[in-house]
Design a protein around this motif. Structure first.
Motif, mmCIF file in Angstrom:
data_model
loop_
_atom_site.group_PDB
_atom_site.id
_atom_site.type_symbol
_atom_site.label_atom_id
_atom_site.label_comp_id
_atom_site.label_asym_id
_atom_site.label_seq_id
_atom_site.Cartn_x
_atom_site.Cartn_y
_atom_site.Cartn_z
ATOM 1 N N ARG A 33 0.752 -1.112 -0.301
ATOM 2 C CA ARG A 33 0.048 -0.274 -0.021
ATOM 3 C C ARG A 33 0.935 0.986 -0.628
ATOM 4 N NH1 ARG A 33 -1.756 4.042 2.021
ATOM 5 N NH2 ARG A 33 -0.667 4.273 3.413
ATOM 6 N N ALA A 34 2.497 1.196 0.837
ATOM 7 C CA ALA A 34 2.816 2.984 0.682
ATOM 8 C C ALA A 34 3.811 2.747 -0.631
ATOM 9 C CB ALA A 34 3.690 2.277 2.081
ATOM 10 N N ALA A 35 3.471 1.740 -1.647
ATOM 11 C CA ALA A 35 4.798 1.882 -2.620
ATOM 12 C C ALA A 35 3.674 1.864 -3.559
ATOM 13 C CB ALA A 35 5.282 0.051 -3.198
ATOM 14 N N TYR A 59 -6.754 -2.279 -1.534
ATOM 15 C CA TYR A 59 -5.044 -0.792 -0.962
ATOM 16 C C TYR A 59 -5.409 0.521 -0.641
ATOM 17 C CZ TYR A 59 -3.396 -5.002 -2.434
ATOM 18 O OH TYR A 59 -2.982 -6.536 -2.776
ATOM 19 N N GLY A 60 -6.834 0.881 -0.774
ATOM 20 C CA GLY A 60 -7.247 2.383 -0.671
ATOM 21 C C GLY A 60 -7.047 2.800 0.886
ATOM 22 N N ALA A 61 -7.393 1.612 2.398
ATOM 23 C CA ALA A 61 -6.985 2.013 2.884
ATOM 24 C C ALA A 61 -6.143 1.961 3.754
ATOM 25 C CB ALA A 61 -8.442 1.145 3.475
ATOM 26 N N ARG A 62 -5.436 2.017 4.600
ATOM 27 C CA ARG A 62 -4.780 1.818 5.881
ATOM 28 C C ARG A 62 -4.420 -0.048 6.379
ATOM 29 N NH1 ARG A 62 -0.459 5.269 7.335
ATOM 30 N NH2 ARG A 62 -0.233 3.705 8.710
ATOM 31 N N ARG A 84 1.054 -11.543 -5.332
ATOM 32 C CA ARG A 84 0.677 -11.084 -6.661
ATOM 33 C C ARG A 84 1.187 -9.578 -7.195
ATOM 34 N NH1 ARG A 84 -3.534 -15.573 -6.142
ATOM 35 N NH2 ARG A 84 -3.084 -17.237 -6.692
ATOM 36 N N ASP A 85 -0.309 -9.401 -6.325
ATOM 37 C CA ASP A 85 -0.601 -7.756 -6.277
ATOM 38 C C ASP A 85 1.402 -6.753 -6.023
ATOM 39 O OD1 ASP A 85 -3.074 -8.412 -7.668
ATOM 40 O OD2 ASP A 85 -3.490 -7.314 -5.095
ATOM 41 N N GLY A 86 2.261 -7.413 -5.597
ATOM 42 C CA GLY A 86 3.011 -6.916 -5.580
ATOM 43 C C GLY A 86 4.519 -6.952 -6.654
ATOM 44 N N TYR A 87 3.836 -7.829 -7.213
ATOM 45 C CA TYR A 87 4.844 -8.565 -8.044
ATOM 46 C C TYR A 87 4.343 -8.195 -9.323
ATOM 47 C CZ TYR A 87 8.021 -12.761 -5.700
ATOM 48 O OH TYR A 87 9.083 -13.420 -4.699
ATOM 49 N N ARG A 88 3.347 -8.146 -9.092
ATOM 50 C CA ARG A 88 2.921 -7.257 -10.658
ATOM 51 C C ARG A 88 3.794 -5.818 -10.778
ATOM 52 N NH1 ARG A 88 -2.219 -7.982 -9.514
ATOM 53 N NH2 ARG A 88 -2.725 -10.460 -10.865
ATOM 54 N N PRO A 106 11.560 5.557 -2.561
ATOM 55 C CA PRO A 106 12.272 4.322 -1.859
ATOM 56 C C PRO A 106 10.866 3.542 -1.615
ATOM 57 C CG PRO A 106 12.680 7.285 -1.517
ATOM 58 C CD PRO A 106 11.935 6.906 -2.718
ATOM 59 N N ALA A 107 9.925 4.112 -1.547
ATOM 60 C CA ALA A 107 8.840 2.763 -1.390
ATOM 61 C C ALA A 107 9.158 1.776 -2.038
ATOM 62 C CB ALA A 107 7.423 3.435 -1.474
ATOM 63 N N VAL A 108 8.726 2.188 -3.435
ATOM 64 C CA VAL A 108 9.021 0.893 -4.470
ATOM 65 C C VAL A 108 10.440 -0.283 -3.859
ATOM 66 C CG1 VAL A 108 9.941 0.110 -6.974
ATOM 67 C CG2 VAL A 108 8.569 2.350 -5.956
ATOM 68 N N ASP A 109 11.740 0.316 -3.845
ATOM 69 C CA ASP A 109 12.689 0.085 -2.963
ATOM 70 C C ASP A 109 12.986 -1.267 -2.314
ATOM 71 O OD1 ASP A 109 16.012 -0.672 -3.456
ATOM 72 O OD2 ASP A 109 16.173 0.310 -1.546
ATOM 73 N N VAL A 110 11.796 -0.076 -1.035
ATOM 74 C CA VAL A 110 11.511 -1.100 -0.004
ATOM 75 C C VAL A 110 10.346 -2.552 -0.158
ATOM 76 C CG1 VAL A 110 10.337 -1.166 2.430
ATOM 77 C CG2 VAL A 110 11.740 1.023 1.275
ATOM 78 N N LEU A 111 9.473 -1.794 -1.074
ATOM 79 C CA LEU A 111 8.944 -3.204 -1.786
ATOM 80 C C LEU A 111 10.024 -4.279 -2.128
ATOM 81 C CD1 LEU A 111 5.900 -4.353 -2.588
ATOM 82 C CD2 LEU A 111 6.079 -2.996 -4.725
ATOM 83 N N ARG A 112 10.432 -4.132 -2.526
ATOM 84 C CA ARG A 112 11.247 -4.558 -3.418
ATOM 85 C C ARG A 112 11.709 -5.952 -2.748
ATOM 86 N NH1 ARG A 112 14.447 -1.632 -6.058
ATOM 87 N NH2 ARG A 112 12.952 -1.879 -8.369
#
Length: 430
Positions: A33-35, A59-62, A84-88, A106-112
């Protein structure tokens, strides 16, 4: 005001990170959600073409507003869907047609990083698997990210307490600390904090022993004697402090934790006579070792000493001495300089003189309490190791200023906190 050579003491305490405590499912959901939130702010048009209304709804809500089911099967299904959503999203960001700068968000790097730690893919790259600690393995606590909003914080446990965040180490002078526990000398400067350093929570105290001394050396603040608790010393640290910094490390060395030592067996390692010159050990029954082999175990130099099978197999004390399938006793020793340093340190800490000197270490607990009462160091106000470390530097400075003001003005330090009840008692007495 810091007298050299003098005496100092050091201890550490826990610091809770300024983030919400998340379970694994909440962690992956909030990370994704943060990414998405960061990309929606940085590249809204690009993101709009790559997600649908279902993703926005999911993912609209915290994560703390989600109503997670208690059913494990449903939680597992949701975790896989989040995966799945994250890998996509990661594939979309990595696509060569996507702006390159999106990968640096940064948030994308954290997601990875989190997806590497929490997910894996099935055979042939198909299917998303939420890692199981037993089947697929999870990273150790010292590397596992616990929050997308503070990637430096870590999980740790110490003396029955568990927390997520950091650990702060305070060093202070203790020259103005009477050995008999009496009052301090008002003509002498107060005890002052000389060093403060913050690490993530999973860093062992023993890993900070030498860095603390290096930092003190950089500012010419090394003591002649340094009092620490049992978490800091190792035999290597004991010798390094002495040889590299000419500091006497006064800290209790941990005792032998082997089965023989725990049961007070007469065949504990300490009951064997070790002759390093002859490279030979002698057991309590008078038998001499047969082999003396240097080796490496767990990245450390050791000496493996074995006794002859012919002597052990007929020894009346064999069952009490060893349970080895080889039916003979083996000893694992450290190199001579470490072995003798540990032996001497354990012997010294049993003396009354050592115990009297070590009593002064307890005062650091009061310093940690004062820093907590004045600045609230147990709860971080910021995210990230750099900011939390700076916060603790300010806290240490505040404690020093409080003590110096009290000394300069002759104001007694308040040792206990005034309560409404105590004030009521004073009023009634008057």
């Amino acid at each position: 005001m810091v007298k050299a050579p003098g005496r100092q003491r050091t201890d550490a305490t826990h610091v809770v990170a300024a983030v919400r405590d998340l379970n694994r499912l909440e962690m992956v959901g909030e990370t994704l959600r943060a990414a998405l939130e960061a990309l929606a702010a940085a590249a809204p048009q690009w993101l709009a073409g790559r997600i649908d209304a279902e993703v926005i709804k999911r993912y609209g809500a915290r994560i703390d507003e989600w109503r997670l089911s208690n059913d494990q099967a449903k939680r597992q299904k949701l975790a896989v869907q989040v995966g799945r959503d994250g890998y996509r999203l990661l594939r979309a960001v990595a696509d060569r047609r996507a702006p390159e700068w999106l990968r640096e968000v940064p948030a994308v790097d954290v997601l990875r990083q989190v997806w590497i730690q929490q997910y894996t893919v099935g055979e042939s790259g198909r299917g998303v698997i939420w890692r199981d600690a037993d089947l697929h393995g999870l990273p150790p606590g010292r590397t596992r990210i616990i929050s997308p909003y503070d990637t430096d914080a870590r999980y740790s446990e110490k003396r029955g307490r568990s927390w997520e965040g950091y650990k702060v180490h305070f060093s202070e002078t203790c020259d103005n600390t009477p050995a008999d526990g009496g009052t301090t000398d008002p003509t002498q400067p107060p005890n002052l904090i000389t060093n403060v350093v913050t690490t993530h929570a999973a860093v062992a105290d023993s890993a900070m022993t030498m860095p603390i001394h290096d930092m003190l050396a950089d500012r010419d603040l090394l003591p002649a004697e340094h009092l620490m608790d049992a978490g800091y010393p190792s035999t290597a640290n004991l010798l390094a402090c002495r040889t590299e910094h000419q500091v006497r490390l006064i800290a209790p060395m941990r005792g032998d934790s082997s089965r023989h030592a725990r049961t007070n067996s007469p065949y504990a390692r300490s009951a064997f006579t070790i002759d390093f010159d002859q490279q030979r050990a002698t057991c309590p029954q008078g038998h001499h070792s047969a082999t003396w082999n240097p080796a490496r175990q767990d990245g450390q130099d050791v000496i493996v000493v074995s006794f002859p099978l012919s002597a052990c197999i007929i020894c009346p004390a064999r069952t009490e001495c060893t349970r080895s399938n080889q039916r003979r006793r083996q000893l694992t020793l450290r190199p001579r300089h470490l072995h003798e340093a540990l032996r001497d340190a354990r012997a010294e800490q049993q003396t009354d003189a050592w115990k009297q000197t070590y009593r002064a270490r307890a005062g650091i607990e009061g310093t940690i309490h004062q820093a907590t009462a004045a600045t609230g160091i147990h709860q971080a106000r910021y995210a990230g190791l750099g900011k939390v470390d700076l916060e603790h530097a300010f806290a240490a400075t505040a404690v020093n200023l409080i003590r110096l003001y009290a000394w300069w003005t002759g104001t007694p330090m308040q040792r206990t906190r005034t309560t409404h009840l105590s004030r009521l008692d004073l009023t009634l007495a008057a």
